[in-house]
Design an enzyme around this catalytic site. Structure first.
Site: not given
Length: 362
Positions: A51, A134, A234-236, A258-259
């Site tokens: 990130m 990205c 990946n994601g959430d 990630g986040r």
């Protein structure tokens, strides 16, 4: 040392990807297994996502200390890598604890991507990751990142050139497609596999979604069914429950977080423990978080210098303190201060107050 009987139970758990077993009399499920990345073996495929502006050397070092199957550098533009700009060298820096190191590159010119990959290999990268996910406008406008998902011929040539340029494994990170009218991730994954890509990570959104809506973990199963190489979802993924559901819906071999790790460098270790049937470590105490924030702040100042470091650290202070008493007032005040020593004093007073309140509430 565990008794022999318990060792046999743990060994049995590892024999089946979703094998139900007993751990000291309690049922658990082993949801992930080691996966190959070329000649390497990733023992626990729970990965910290790259990130930009977040997963720099200080943050990755802390994540790895708690525990992570793999960390990936921030996205590095191939042109900047070739010119060896200060920013690209900072992004490419890593701590020995991170090894084997995965470095992510972005670009739109096959020859330059190949040259940058060679440079990274020479710097010690064990894995080269190609960014085709990205969604940021300035990256996409440069025909890099997820823009390559609507230029499959260029994507093919970039993958081919990069794989041929290095001896280390090359991996790929992408999205479902440019938009919901062109969900071409399975087709691109097959091409990538044929060209020598060793692992594929899929973020369950299109480029046009950016980070809105919710990640479609179930779509990732279409990529998993299309290839033989390992696939990462990946994601959430912001909790243990999210990781379990993402694996169930996608059929993927591992997860990338990630986040969800913002302000929680310990989360990946907790997810790894849960997915391998081990006791999940508790969140750090307030005193431990206080020490962690201080250390992270010092590491950022050391890497970037006081002027840039204090600015870049502000978002981390916000993530670490989110949800704590009076955190909004603390963040607003700290964001106005330009003296690092003064900010450290504010951090100390904030966490001292949190611990005092916790004692009073006990």
């Amino acid at each position: 040392m565990l008794p022999a009987a318990c060792c046999r139970v743990l060994a049995a758990a590892r024999e089946s990807r979703y094998g139900p077993c007993l751990f000291f009399g309690q049922p658990f499920v082993t949801r992930i297994q080691p996966i190959p990345i070329g000649p390497l073996t990733l023992d626990m495929p729970v990965i910290l996502a790259p990130m930009t502006g977040v997963t720099d050397k200080p943050f990755r070092t802390l994540v790895k200390r708690f525990g992570a199957g793999l960390t990936v550098t921030e996205m590095i533009a191939s042109e900047a890598m070739i010119r060896e700009t200060r920013q690209s060298l900072q992004k490419a820096a890593w701590d020995p604890s991170e090894e084997p190191v995965s470095m992510q590159l972005a670009g739109c010119e096959p020859g330059r991507m190949a040259e940058a990959a060679k440079l990274n290999e020479g710097m010690g990268a064990a894995i080269i990751d190609i960014n085709m996910g990205c969604p940021v406008k300035k990256v996409v406008n440069g025909h890099a990142g997820s823009a390559l998902m609507r230029e499959p011929d260029l994507a093919r040539r970039i993958i081919e050139a990069t794989v041929k340029a290095v001896k280390v494994p090359v991996t790929l990170k992408m999205r479902m497609g440019w938009d919901h009218g062109s969900l071409n991730a399975p087709e691109l994954a097959r091409v990538a596999e044929d060209l020598g890509i060793q692992l594929i990570t899929v973020h369950g959104r299109t480029r046009c979604q950016l980070y809105s809506g919710t990640a479609d973990w179930a779509f990732v199963r279409r990529v998993k069914d299309a290839v033989q190489v390992p696939v990462i979802v990946n994601g959430d993924i912001c909790s243990i429950a999210d990781a379990e559901m993402a694996l169930e819906q996608s059929g993927a071999d591992g997860v990338m977080i990630g986040r969800g790790a913002y302000g929680k460098p310990w989360l990946i270790a907790q997810v790894m423990a849960a997915l391998t049937g081990r006791p999940v470590p508790a969140d750090p105490t307030l005193a431990q978080q206080h020490a962690l924030v201080r250390e992270h702040y010092a590491m950022m100042l050391e890497l970037y210098g006081p002027v840039i470091g204090i600015n870049l650290a502000r978002k981390h202070l916000g993530w670490y303190t989110k949800g704590l008493h009076d955190s909004g007032a603390f963040r607003n005040a700290a964001n106005q201060v330009t003296d690092p020593a003064e900010v450290v004093g504010m951090i100390d007073r904030f966490y001292d107050r949190q611990q005092e309140m916790a004692l009073l509430a006990a």
